[in-house]
Design a protein around this motif. Structure first.
Motif, PDB file in Angstrom:
ATOM      1  N   THR A  83       0.856  -1.187   0.000  1.00  0.00           N
ATOM      2  CA  THR A  83       0.000   0.000   0.000  1.00  0.00           C
ATOM      3  C   THR A  83       0.889   1.233   0.000  1.00  0.00           C
ATOM      4  OG1 THR A  83      -1.754  -1.141   1.213  1.00  0.00           O
ATOM      5  CG2 THR A  83      -1.833   1.263   1.181  1.00  0.00           C
ATOM      6  N   ILE A  84       0.629   2.122  -0.941  1.00  0.00           N
ATOM      7  CA  ILE A  84       1.386   3.363  -1.091  1.00  0.00           C
ATOM      8  C   ILE A  84       0.458   4.528  -0.783  1.00  0.00           C
ATOM      9  CG2 ILE A  84       2.603   4.858  -2.721  1.00  0.00           C
ATOM     10  CD1 ILE A  84       3.332   2.266  -4.268  1.00  0.00           C
ATOM     11  N   ARG A  85       0.886   5.419   0.079  1.00  0.00           N
ATOM     12  CA  ARG A  85       0.106   6.622   0.392  1.00  0.00           C
ATOM     13  C   ARG A  85       0.692   7.816  -0.365  1.00  0.00           C
ATOM     14  NH1 ARG A  85      -2.365   7.818   6.128  1.00  0.00           N
ATOM     15  NH2 ARG A  85      -3.783   6.321   5.134  1.00  0.00           N
ATOM     16  N   LEU A  86      -0.133   8.401  -1.228  1.00  0.00           N
ATOM     17  CA  LEU A  86       0.253   9.611  -1.935  1.00  0.00           C
ATOM     18  C   LEU A  86      -0.140  10.832  -1.112  1.00  0.00           C
ATOM     19  CD1 LEU A  86      -0.983   8.692  -5.538  1.00  0.00           C
ATOM     20  CD2 LEU A  86       1.330   8.438  -4.598  1.00  0.00           C
ATOM     21  N   GLY A  87       0.733  11.844  -1.094  1.00  0.00           N
ATOM     22  CA  GLY A  87       0.440  13.078  -0.373  1.00  0.00           C
ATOM     23  C   GLY A  87       1.286  13.274   0.862  1.00  0.00           C
ATOM     24  N   GLN A  88       2.065  12.254   1.230  1.00  0.00           N
ATOM     25  CA  GLN A  88       2.945  12.372   2.389  1.00  0.00           C
ATOM     26  C   GLN A  88       4.291  11.726   2.069  1.00  0.00           C
ATOM     27  OE1 GLN A  88       0.817  10.393   5.530  1.00  0.00           O
ATOM     28  NE2 GLN A  88      -0.431  12.191   6.045  1.00  0.00           N
ATOM     29  N   SER A  89       5.364  12.426   2.404  1.00  0.00           N
ATOM     30  CA  SER A  89       6.715  11.877   2.279  1.00  0.00           C
ATOM     31  C   SER A  89       7.282  11.662   3.675  1.00  0.00           C
ATOM     32  CB  SER A  89       7.616  12.841   1.507  1.00  0.00           C
ATOM     33  OG  SER A  89       7.107  13.101   0.216  1.00  0.00           O
ATOM     34  N   THR A  90       8.100  10.636   3.836  1.00  0.00           N
ATOM     35  CA  THR A  90       8.732  10.375   5.133  1.00  0.00           C
ATOM     36  C   THR A  90      10.236  10.224   4.955  1.00  0.00           C
ATOM     37  OG1 THR A  90       8.679   7.942   5.113  1.00  0.00           O
ATOM     38  CG2 THR A  90       6.656   9.096   5.791  1.00  0.00           C
ATOM     39  N   ILE A  91      10.962  10.334   6.044  1.00  0.00           N
ATOM     40  CA  ILE A  91      12.423  10.260   5.980  1.00  0.00           C
ATOM     41  C   ILE A  91      12.901   8.871   5.593  1.00  0.00           C
ATOM     42  CG2 ILE A  91      12.726   9.699   8.434  1.00  0.00           C
ATOM     43  CD1 ILE A  91      15.193  11.544   8.387  1.00  0.00           C
ATOM     44  N   THR A  92      12.083   7.844   5.868  1.00  0.00           N
ATOM     45  CA  THR A  92      12.475   6.475   5.561  1.00  0.00           C
ATOM     46  C   THR A  92      11.779   5.930   4.313  1.00  0.00           C
ATOM     47  OG1 THR A  92      10.725   5.644   7.017  1.00  0.00           O
ATOM     48  CG2 THR A  92      12.919   5.923   7.986  1.00  0.00           C
TER      49      THR A  92
ATOM     50  N   GLU B 148       7.422   3.939   8.972  1.00  0.00           N
ATOM     51  CA  GLU B 148       8.191   3.924  10.214  1.00  0.00           C
ATOM     52  C   GLU B 148       8.944   5.229  10.451  1.00  0.00           C
ATOM     53  OE1 GLU B 148      10.511   0.274   9.813  1.00  0.00           O
ATOM     54  OE2 GLU B 148       9.088  -0.683  11.170  1.00  0.00           O
ATOM     55  N   GLY B 149       9.020   6.078   9.409  1.00  0.00           N
ATOM     56  CA  GLY B 149       9.771   7.326   9.547  1.00  0.00           C
ATOM     57  C   GLY B 149       8.875   8.533   9.739  1.00  0.00           C
ATOM     58  N   ASP B 150       9.449   9.608  10.236  1.00  0.00           N
ATOM     59  CA  ASP B 150       8.698  10.845  10.437  1.00  0.00           C
ATOM     60  C   ASP B 150       8.303  11.457   9.102  1.00  0.00           C
ATOM     61  OD1 ASP B 150       9.053  10.611  13.172  1.00  0.00           O
ATOM     62  OD2 ASP B 150      10.884  11.840  13.180  1.00  0.00           O
ATOM     63  N   ILE B 151       7.134  12.075   9.074  1.00  0.00           N
ATOM     64  CA  ILE B 151       6.667  12.761   7.872  1.00  0.00           C
ATOM     65  C   ILE B 151       7.494  14.017   7.655  1.00  0.00           C
ATOM     66  CG2 ILE B 151       4.714  13.969   6.819  1.00  0.00           C
ATOM     67  CD1 ILE B 151       2.862  12.043   8.294  1.00  0.00           C
ATOM     68  N   THR B 152       8.017  14.172   6.450  1.00  0.00           N
ATOM     69  CA  THR B 152       8.861  15.319   6.124  1.00  0.00           C
ATOM     70  C   THR B 152       8.150  16.347   5.252  1.00  0.00           C
ATOM     71  OG1 THR B 152       9.772  14.121   4.225  1.00  0.00           O
ATOM     72  CG2 THR B 152      10.978  13.967   6.311  1.00  0.00           C
ATOM     73  N   ALA B 153       7.070  15.941   4.575  1.00  0.00           N
ATOM     74  CA  ALA B 153       6.336  16.872   3.709  1.00  0.00           C
ATOM     75  C   ALA B 153       4.925  16.342   3.503  1.00  0.00           C
ATOM     76  CB  ALA B 153       7.035  17.040   2.371  1.00  0.00           C
ATOM     77  N   THR B 154       3.966  17.271   3.407  1.00  0.00           N
ATOM     78  CA  THR B 154       2.568  16.920   3.144  1.00  0.00           C
ATOM     79  C   THR B 154       2.052  17.790   2.003  1.00  0.00           C
ATOM     80  OG1 THR B 154       2.191  16.321   5.463  1.00  0.00           O
ATOM     81  CG2 THR B 154       0.251  16.773   4.108  1.00  0.00           C
ATOM     82  N   VAL B 155       1.456  17.157   1.007  1.00  0.00           N
ATOM     83  CA  VAL B 155       0.913  17.846  -0.158  1.00  0.00           C
ATOM     84  C   VAL B 155      -0.475  17.295  -0.439  1.00  0.00           C
ATOM     85  CG1 VAL B 155       1.200  18.321  -2.631  1.00  0.00           C
ATOM     86  CG2 VAL B 155       3.217  18.200  -1.140  1.00  0.00           C
TER      87      VAL B 155
END
Length: 307
Positions: A78-87, A91-98
């Motif tokens: 499952t891939i979530r579009l709209g959020q990027s994470t450090i990892t 398991e990683g912190d969200i670094t950007a939200t679009v």
């Protein structure tokens, strides 16, 4: 016999359905207890958040694992579009939200198609790849900036199974068939990047490694129940395992004996560059063979002339 010597464990491969939250090393630790031996290893790490097929080698079968690692893998994810994470995963912190709500189904289909085939993939910075002798993930956790070079991988299939839209994020359930060394979380990252909204992996399940399938795997609870009942952990025998992993060179009794002394045999009906599984007339694995000077030499002997 030396007082330290122990009986060689029954060799074979065990197909385990790894639970979430466990590292691959955790599974190896449990299997060592269940099989009553330290001669246990695994082929191909699964991250703690991932589930699914982990191929475990017991006893002499650990020497086959290097040949398992190189096989293609199949996953559902499952891939979530709209959020990027450090990892690049959950398991990683969200670094950007679009806001990804405006991404169309056609755009998603085009972006998926663009990631199929022979591609150059930059692995996730938080990976087990070594940089100057140290794991990349450790350097990142120590606050370093890690830039890994792109490397060639093959994505045989990147199929959309379902799309779920909720607010500003879009979740995609996909099936992925990839070559060894491909990072599915990097595919999630690159898919989000291609769509201009970022993306990360929220779920991953490995369903196939080469010819080994999740349908034939056991959960750790299943295996514990069998051992508690006095039964042995089910294993794929060496001969059958090697035949699933490598092309087979069938051996005569004389050839099997020759290999047992570490000597080469004729190429026979073996075609290609190898390596090959040298299987005797009873279906047992004698050796792993590689072409050399017009013959086949034993790389690993599983049944020596001395027993």
């Amino acid at each position: 016999m030396s007082p330290r010597a122990k009986d060689e464990p029954t060799p074979g491969l065990v197909l385990v359905d790894k639970p979430p939250g466990w590292t691959s090393h955790d599974v190896v630790g449990r299997m060592r207890r269940l099989c009553a031996t330290r001669k246990v290893g695994h082929a191909g790490t699964l991250d703690p958040m991932a589930t699914g097929l982990l191929v475990i080698g017991v006893g002499k079968a650990t020497r086959l694992l290097t040949y398992v690692v190189g096989h293609d893998k199949v996953y559902t994810a499952t891939i979530r579009l709209g959020q990027s994470t450090i990892t690049d995963d959950a398991e990683g912190d969200i670094t950007a939200t679009v806001d990804a709500s405006g991404v169309t189904d056609a755009q998603i289909a085009d972006a998926l198609a663009g990631l199929v085939g022979d591609i150059q993939q930059v692995p996730s910075a938080v990976s087990a790849i070594k940089v100057d002798g140290q794991r990349a993930y450790k350097r990142v956790r120590d606050g370093e900036q890690v830039d890994l070079p792109a490397r060639p991988v093959t994505v045989h299939e990147f199929t959309l199974l379902e799309t779920r839209r909720e607010g500003e994020v879009v979740d995609l359930d996909v099936r992925v068939h990839v070559s060894s060394g491909t990072y599915v979380r990097a595919l999630a990252r690159d898919l989000g990047s291609a769509l201009g909204v970022g993306g990360h992996l929220t779920a991953l399940r490995r369903t196939r490694v080469g010819d080994f399938r999740i349908e034939d795997a056991f959960t750790l609870d299943d295996l514990s129940t069998l051992v508690d009942a006095g039964e042995q952990v089910p294993r794929v025998p060496l001969g059958a395992a090697a035949s699933d992993i490598l092309p087979v060179r069938t051996l005569t009794a004389r050839e099997a004996a020759t290999l047992g002394f570490g000597q080469s045999v004729e190429t026979g009906d073996a075609q290609g560059d190898g390596p090959f599984a040298g299987i005797d007339q009873t279906g047992e694995l004698v050796a792993v063979l590689s072409p050399a000077r017009g013959a086949l030499k034993p790389d690993i002997v599983f049944r020596s002339a001395n027993g």
